[in-house]
Design a protein around this motif. Structure first.
Motif, PDB file in Angstrom:
ATOM      1  N   MET A 174       0.839  -1.178   0.000  1.00 58.25           N
ATOM      2  CA  MET A 174       0.000   0.000   0.000  1.00 58.25           C
ATOM      3  C   MET A 174       0.879   1.234   0.000  1.00 58.25           C
ATOM      4  O   MET A 174       1.901   1.280   0.667  1.00 58.25           O
ATOM      5  CB  MET A 174      -0.876   0.036   1.223  1.00 58.25           C
ATOM      6  N   ALA A 175       0.354   2.165  -0.678  1.00 55.29           N
ATOM      7  CA  ALA A 175       1.100   3.413  -0.784  1.00 55.29           C
ATOM      8  C   ALA A 175       0.602   4.397   0.257  1.00 55.29           C
ATOM      9  O   ALA A 175      -0.563   4.404   0.638  1.00 55.29           O
ATOM     10  CB  ALA A 175       0.923   3.998  -2.182  1.00 55.29           C
ATOM     11  N   TYR A 176       1.508   5.253   0.684  1.00 52.21           N
ATOM     12  CA  TYR A 176       1.179   6.271   1.678  1.00 52.21           C
ATOM     13  C   TYR A 176       0.672   7.497   0.937  1.00 52.21           C
ATOM     14  O   TYR A 176       1.387   8.089   0.136  1.00 52.21           O
ATOM     15  CB  TYR A 176       2.436   6.590   2.506  1.00 52.21           C
ATOM     16  N   ASP A 177      -0.605   7.888   1.175  1.00 53.49           N
ATOM     17  CA  ASP A 177      -1.220   9.003   0.448  1.00 53.49           C
ATOM     18  C   ASP A 177      -1.003  10.346   1.128  1.00 53.49           C
ATOM     19  O   ASP A 177      -1.253  11.374   0.551  1.00 53.49           O
ATOM     20  CB  ASP A 177      -2.722   8.783   0.301  1.00 53.49           C
ATOM     21  N   GLY A 178      -0.626  10.384   2.341  1.00 49.18           N
ATOM     22  CA  GLY A 178      -0.448  11.646   3.061  1.00 49.18           C
ATOM     23  C   GLY A 178      -1.160  11.585   4.397  1.00 49.18           C
ATOM     24  O   GLY A 178      -1.538  10.531   4.870  1.00 49.18           O
ATOM     25  N   SER A 179      -1.380  12.716   4.955  1.00 46.48           N
ATOM     26  CA  SER A 179      -2.056  12.745   6.257  1.00 46.48           C
ATOM     27  C   SER A 179      -3.030  13.907   6.287  1.00 46.48           C
ATOM     28  O   SER A 179      -2.881  14.893   5.576  1.00 46.48           O
ATOM     29  CB  SER A 179      -1.031  12.873   7.387  1.00 46.48           C
ATOM     30  N   LEU A 180      -3.997  13.748   7.121  1.00 44.98           N
ATOM     31  CA  LEU A 180      -4.978  14.817   7.326  1.00 44.98           C
ATOM     32  C   LEU A 180      -4.749  15.411   8.709  1.00 44.98           C
ATOM     33  O   LEU A 180      -4.584  14.692   9.695  1.00 44.98           O
ATOM     34  CB  LEU A 180      -6.404  14.270   7.242  1.00 44.98           C
ATOM     35  N   LYS A 181      -4.727  16.713   8.790  1.00 45.86           N
ATOM     36  CA  LYS A 181      -4.566  17.377  10.075  1.00 45.86           C
ATOM     37  C   LYS A 181      -5.773  18.266  10.309  1.00 45.86           C
ATOM     38  O   LYS A 181      -6.184  19.004   9.422  1.00 45.86           O
ATOM     39  CB  LYS A 181      -3.287  18.210  10.095  1.00 45.86           C
TER      40      LYS A 181
END
Length: 80
Positions: A1-8
């Protein structure tokens, strides 16, 4: 799985509106208590006045009883 980013998310709560609302409620409650106090004071004054009126009326009735007795005695209806 690829890391899409993060939500803050900004979770800081601005409580200035809440504090203003609570302060307004406190002011309203204080004014309500002052009004209630004034109403109770007026009611107690009225009740005191009624108590005085009662005693005035009782004394008037007593005076009328004595006056009636005097009139009856003067007209010789009074039995001794």
């Amino acid at each position: 799985m690829a890391y899409d980013g993060s939500l803050k998310f900004d979770t800081k709560i601005d409580s200035s509106g809440f504090q203003k609302g609570i302060s307004s409620i406190g002011d309203i409650a204080q004014k309500g208590m002052q009004a209630t106090g004034a109403i109770l004071k007026g009611s107690m004054t009225a009740i005191g006045g009624l108590g005085l009126l009662k005693w005035v009326l009782i004394s008037k009735v007593e005076c009328l009883k004595w006056l009636l007795l005097l009139v009856r005695c003067q007209t010789k209806i009074c039995q001794r």
